[in-house]
Every structure is written in structure tokens, then in C-alpha cells.
Design an enzyme around this catalytic site. Structure first.
Site, PDB file in Angstrom:
ATOM      1  N   GLY A 125      67.984  44.958  21.349  1.00  0.00           N
ATOM      2  CA  GLY A 125      68.101  46.286  21.927  1.00  0.00           C
ATOM      3  C   GLY A 125      68.018  47.337  20.844  1.00  0.00           C
ATOM      4  N   LYS A 174      68.948  53.695  22.131  1.00  0.00           N
ATOM      5  CA  LYS A 174      69.763  54.783  21.604  1.00  0.00           C
ATOM      6  C   LYS A 174      70.472  54.416  20.302  1.00  0.00           C
ATOM      7  CE  LYS A 174      71.290  57.672  25.483  1.00  0.00           C
ATOM      8  NZ  LYS A 174      72.494  58.069  26.244  1.00  0.00           N
ATOM      9  N   LYS A 186      85.746  55.722  32.631  1.00  0.00           N
ATOM     10  CA  LYS A 186      84.298  55.558  32.645  1.00  0.00           C
ATOM     11  C   LYS A 186      83.808  55.970  34.027  1.00  0.00           C
ATOM     12  CE  LYS A 186      81.142  53.856  29.719  1.00  0.00           C
ATOM     13  NZ  LYS A 186      81.123  54.045  28.272  1.00  0.00           N
TER      14      LYS A 186
END
Length: 366
Positions: free
Chosen positions: A188, A191, A88
Site C-alpha cells: 500500500g 496516502k 471514529k
């Protein structure tokens, strides 16, 4: 992946990243680039994981995040059956004001310098168009736009995979995979979350959402007028829910949340949902069935990983459909061994990393 030990206020990379193979700090004062690339494991192959562009309060916070996220990617790739390791990256800054072509290209040169040990992709604050810019300096990029032969928006299959994991959890909790008539709270709806809402509405669920971004809420309201909106995550978790889906940032499952949560199932797209070790046991004690985050949210990784062999959406979606069966396997192992699902998922991933590793030690480019 079960939560790592809680770190102290100082970020000692060697202490916090004791399992990691490599941590690279990328600095380019001319463009303002300050980035960290963490490679957790390449036991199964080169590390793949997105680049998060986020205004961290401190470098120490960025280090903790990238170490936790990269470790999760190793487990995610292993459980998804991919021949990839876990990595990451984080870029420290506000993408709304600091993201420039020059900065992204400088970042691409740093990723290129790793020689293929780390492949990057999209994450919070980065998009497929950004990957196209990075690719102008770097060969090791996935999640590119469709126009450039890439997979495009990986949130599509991330949401689809979470929905498959939720169907598996419903099978265990209620005897069937349908969410019809169930109340699902989604925290949330950016995306991934807004795609998940569509799957849930189409399946007949009653959906309640919250988000700090008014534009994200407006988009969901426009697309799905029946969806109910609440003002905060606190209000959402305090509501009467059948399923809670955390789809924003990590540490969503705290002691306080678990104490008030009425949902029978927790299944969402956010990474590193367990705020600290022991939360998985607290969930189990309260009768909450937790679908491990890195198990159910691996659809995006599957989608961008498919680019490495020439992208086929149908092939990637077929593999992401397997998240349903993988999640069931996790629940079955948890039941048979008398452990929480988070522990069972870890055991399955660790077993594959141990047994199926193609190389002893780290992966090196040839």
C-alpha cells in the site's frame, strides 16, 4: 490494540460495542448521507478520529469497522500521551461518485450536534479539503488545509512515526536503528505508504512495494526509480523480506500471511492489522517482532491533535519523534513481562487511561 473477539455475521451494536460510550447513526436522505459515528472512550478527553468514506458491502460491515477503529483510537491517543479519547466515523458510499458538498455539510451538522464530544479528521476517502467543507457547518474539525490554519495532510507525520517505530524495532532486532541494507516490503503506497517509502530509501533500505492502484505505483516509480514493484500483496509477503510494512486496510496479518512471512519485523501504518485474537502469539512463536500498529501509526493523530492548540508542524514532529522511545518501551515491557508486544502496548495504554483520566466516566462539553 489486540484484536477484539470475532463477530458473528449479524452486527449487534450493543454486543460488538459493549465497551463504547456512544454510537450515532447519521442519516440524510436528501444528500444520500449514511454515516456512523462511534465514540469508544472519553476518559482522557473528547474523542478524536478520522472519517472514513468507503463503499462497505453492508451496514453490518461498516458497524464492525467503525467500532474496531474507534476502539483503536482510544488506545492510540492514550499511548501517544494525548489528552484525547477515541472515536471514529464512517460514511457509507463510494467517495469517487457520492462525495458532494451537500453530503459533507450534512455530515458536518451531525458532528456538530454532538457538541464537541467527537472531533473529526481525514481518513481513507477523505482529505483536508473535505474537512474545510465539513467545517462550514461544524466547529469540531481537525486536519484542515494549511490555508485554513490546519495541519494539512496528516499522512506526513503518520509515515514519519511509522519510520520511527521501525527504527526502534530494528534496534531490538539488529542492535541499531538503521534500515540501511535491509529489504522492506511496503503493501500500500497511497496516502501514507509513499511517504514511508521516501524515508526508507533515504535511510538506505531496499524497498519492494505493491498496490492495487496503478497511479500510486506510478508515483512511487517516478519518485524512486530503485524501488521494485510486485504484482500483489501475496507475492510481497512471500518474498524474502527483513521488514514487512502493511500500509493499506486492516486485517493484514492473517494465519496464512504469518505462515509464509519471512520478515523479522512487522511494522506498518494500517490500523487493526491483527486479523483475530492469537495472531500476536503466532507472530512471536515464528520469531517475528511485531510493532503494534496503533503505537507506530499515531503520528497522524499527533499532527491533527496539534491543531487544537494552534498548529505548529515543528512541535508536532518533535512529539511524533517520541514514537521511537514509546515503541522501545513497549518492547521492553513485552520482554520483562513475557508477553507479545501487542499485549504490552495494550497494558501501557490501559494503565494511562485508568490512572491519568481527568474525569470519572464520559467527557461532557462545558
Amino acid at each position: 490494540m489486540s484484536a477484539p473477539a470475532s463477530p458473528s455475521s449479524a452486527a449487534d451494536v450493543f454486543e460488538l460495542g459493549a465497551e463504547h460510550e456512544q454510537v450515532v447513526f447519521a442519516n440524510d436522505p436528501a444528500t444520500g448521507l449514511r454515516a456512523i459515528v462511534a465514540i469508544h472512550s472519553t476518559a482522557l478527553g473528547p474523542a478524536l478520529g478520522g472519517t472514513r468514506f468507503y463503499p462497505y458491502a453492508s451496514t453490518a460491515d461498516a458497524i464492525r469497522d467503525v467500532l474496531n477503529l474507534s476502539r483503536g483510537m482510544s488506545y492510540k491517543a492514550a499511548l501517544a500521551g494525548l489528552d484525547l479519547g477515541g472515536g471514529k466515523a464512517v460514511i457509507i458510499g463510494d467517495p469517487a461518485t457520492q462525495k458532494t458538498e451537500a453530503l459533507l455539510r450534512a455530515y458536518g451538522r451531525h458532528v456538530e450536534s454532538l457538541g464537541g464530544r467527537y472531533y473529526t479528521a481525514c481518513d481513507v476517502g477523505t482529505y483536508s479539503a473535505d474537512m474545510d467543507v465539513i467545517a462550514r457547518e461544524c466547529s469540531f474539525v481537525t486536519g484542515r488545509t494549511v490555508a485554513h490554519g490546519g495541519a494539512g495532510d496528516s499522512s506526513v507525520l503518520t509515515a514519519y512515526g511509522v519510520f520511527q517505530g521501525m527504527r526502534a524495532a530494528a534496534t531490538v532486532a539488529w542492535g541499531g536503528p538503521s534500515l540501511a541494507g535491509r529489504v522492506v516490503g511496503v503493501a500500500g503506497v497511497g496516502k501514507v505508504g509513499h511517504h514511508l517509502v521516501r524515508h526508507l530509501v533515504e535511510d538506505g533500505a531496499t524497498v519492494v512495494v505493491t498496490d492495487v492502484d496503478p497511479a500510486s505505483i506510478d508515483r512511487v516509480r517516478d519518485e524512486h526509480p530503485t524501488v521494485r514493484v510486485v504484482a500483489s500483496t501475496e507475492e510481497l509477503v512471500g518474498s524474502q523480506l527483513d521488514v514487512y510494512a502493511p500500509c493499506a486496510l486492516g486485517n493484514a496479518l492473517t494465519d496464512e500471511v504469518v505462515e509464509v512471512l519471512s520478515a523479522r519485523i512487522v511494522c506498518g501504518a494500517a490500523n487493526n492489522q491483527l486479523a483475530h485474537p492469537g495472531i500476536e502469539k503466532a507472530l512471536e512463536e515464528r520469531g517475528v517482532l511485531y510493532a503494534p500498529d496503533y503505537c507506530v501509526n499515531s503520528g497522524g493523530l499527533i499532527q491533527v491533535a496539534d491543531e487544537l492548540e494552534g498548529f505548529s508542524f515543528d512541535r508536532a514532529k518533535q512529539r511524533a519523534t517520541g514514537i521511537f522511545d514509546t515503541t522501545l518501551r513497549v518492547f521492553e515491557l513485552a520482554a520483562s513481562e513475557g508477553v507479545p508486544p501487542a499485549i504490552a502496548a495494550d497494558r501501557l495504554a490501559e494503565e494511562r487511561m485508568r490512572v491519568v483520566s481527568r474525569l470519572r466516566g464520559m467527557w461532557l462539553p462545558t
